[in-house]
Design an enzyme around this catalytic site. Sequence first.
Site, PDB file in Angstrom:
ATOM      1  N   LYS A 183      41.476  35.301  36.210  1.00 35.63           N
ATOM      2  CA  LYS A 183      42.156  36.340  35.273  1.00 35.63           C
ATOM      3  C   LYS A 183      43.502  36.786  35.932  1.00 35.63           C
ATOM      4  CE  LYS A 183      38.177  38.440  33.502  1.00 35.63           C
ATOM      5  NZ  LYS A 183      36.737  39.503  33.617  1.00 35.63           N
ATOM      6  N   GLN A 226      34.833  44.163  36.107  1.00 38.51           N
ATOM      7  CA  GLN A 226      33.747  43.197  35.896  1.00 38.51           C
ATOM      8  C   GLN A 226      32.422  43.490  35.942  1.00 38.51           C
ATOM      9  OE1 GLN A 226      35.186  40.094  35.121  1.00 38.51           O
ATOM     10  NE2 GLN A 226      33.128  39.049  34.915  1.00 38.51           N
ATOM     11  N   ASP A 268      38.734  45.692  27.252  1.00 36.16           N
ATOM     12  CA  ASP A 268      37.340  45.116  26.939  1.00 36.16           C
ATOM     13  C   ASP A 268      36.898  45.271  25.477  1.00 36.16           C
ATOM     14  OD1 ASP A 268      36.496  43.178  28.972  1.00 36.16           O
ATOM     15  OD2 ASP A 268      35.844  44.837  30.261  1.00 36.16           O
TER      16      ASP A 268
HETATM   17  N1  GUN Z   1      31.401  39.785  32.463  1.00 41.01           N
HETATM   18  C1  GUN Z   1      31.348  38.750  31.584  1.00 41.01           C
HETATM   19  N2  GUN Z   1      32.242  38.819  30.542  1.00 41.01           N
HETATM   20  C2  GUN Z   1      32.859  39.875  30.773  1.00 41.01           C
HETATM   21  C3  GUN Z   1      33.673  40.406  29.716  1.00 41.01           C
HETATM   22  O1  GUN Z   1      34.202  39.869  28.917  1.00 41.01           O
HETATM   23  N3  GUN Z   1      34.309  41.777  30.446  1.00 41.01           N
HETATM   24  C4  GUN Z   1      33.907  42.255  31.549  1.00 41.01           C
HETATM   25  N4  GUN Z   1      34.266  43.489  31.852  1.00 41.01           N
HETATM   26  N5  GUN Z   1      33.005  41.708  32.206  1.00 41.01           N
HETATM   27  C5  GUN Z   1      32.444  40.519  31.806  1.00 41.01           C
END
Ligand code: GUN
Length: 292
Positions: free
Chosen positions: A53, A97, A120
């Site tokens: 990311k 996350q 998200d």
């Molecule tokens: N963990 C796995 N997929 C995601 C996601 O799309 N967003 C977040 N914040 N955590 C994750």
Amino acid sequence: MAKIIDGKAFSANLRGEIARKVALLKQAHSITPGLAVVLVGEDPASQVYVRSKGKQTAEAGMNSYEHKLDAGTSQQDLLALIDQLNNDPDVHGILVQLPLPDHIDEEAVINSISVDKDVDGFHLSNVGRLSIGAEGIVPCTPLGSLMMLKDHLGDLSGLKAIIVGRSNIVGKPMAALLLKESCTVTIAHSRTRDLPAECRQADIVVAAVGRPEMVKGDWIKAGATVIDVGINRIEKEDGTTRLVGDVAFDGAAEVAGAITPVPGGVGPMTIACLLHNTLQQACRLNDLDVPE
Ligand code: GUN
């Protein structure tokens, strides 16, 4: 044989478009979108995601702020950090996350993120907007899946779609998106009776259960489009590991009209959609339209 939907190429193209729009935003308004990513603990898969990311955010010309906290961080300290990020004018998107360590209440943390900085689409206001078909931030994985479906099929209206899995992150928002596209939507889950027969009815199969190769080739209707959201690491006989999806790929590819591979399908689209959502929030926080 099915057409392979190339998520890697699709996401590279989307990220290129986003980078172009970020450059326009900088040029016209001196605004650089900023994404803050918060990682609590040392889950290896999460560390890999967070690194990608950060890299892709920077490549799109955005600012990336990483906050790595140790696994023992208190909920209070995490909420204090989010409060600080909510009030930081250089931060337009905040992503915490998941999963979080057990002593932290995930829902409380997610809903403490300002709805205007939620990238998200997990904040209750964005969940609610999506459920009534209103504009808002859409969760990244379902959004990326929908983009690939529309690119391949065009108009989805009237098609039968089945989503295997009812999670808040993928299954439920995917259902809302497909309903908005006027599909006839079935959400299947562990208690569904005769899942193979349900799948055989579908023009679109979205597999998001987190069970390696659970959806078999003979569950797929000839010509159907298959979106495999699963990413499962399994051990091979020689002790090494490989990634597989929730769909038994080889069998499904023989009957499907099109299918996403794992890796290289839905996965790369998720981060591209995160950048898309961050750009959208940066523009909205500044009362601007996203540049064309
Ligand atoms: N963990 C796995 N997929 C995601 C996601 O799309 N967003 C977040 N914040 N955590 C994750």
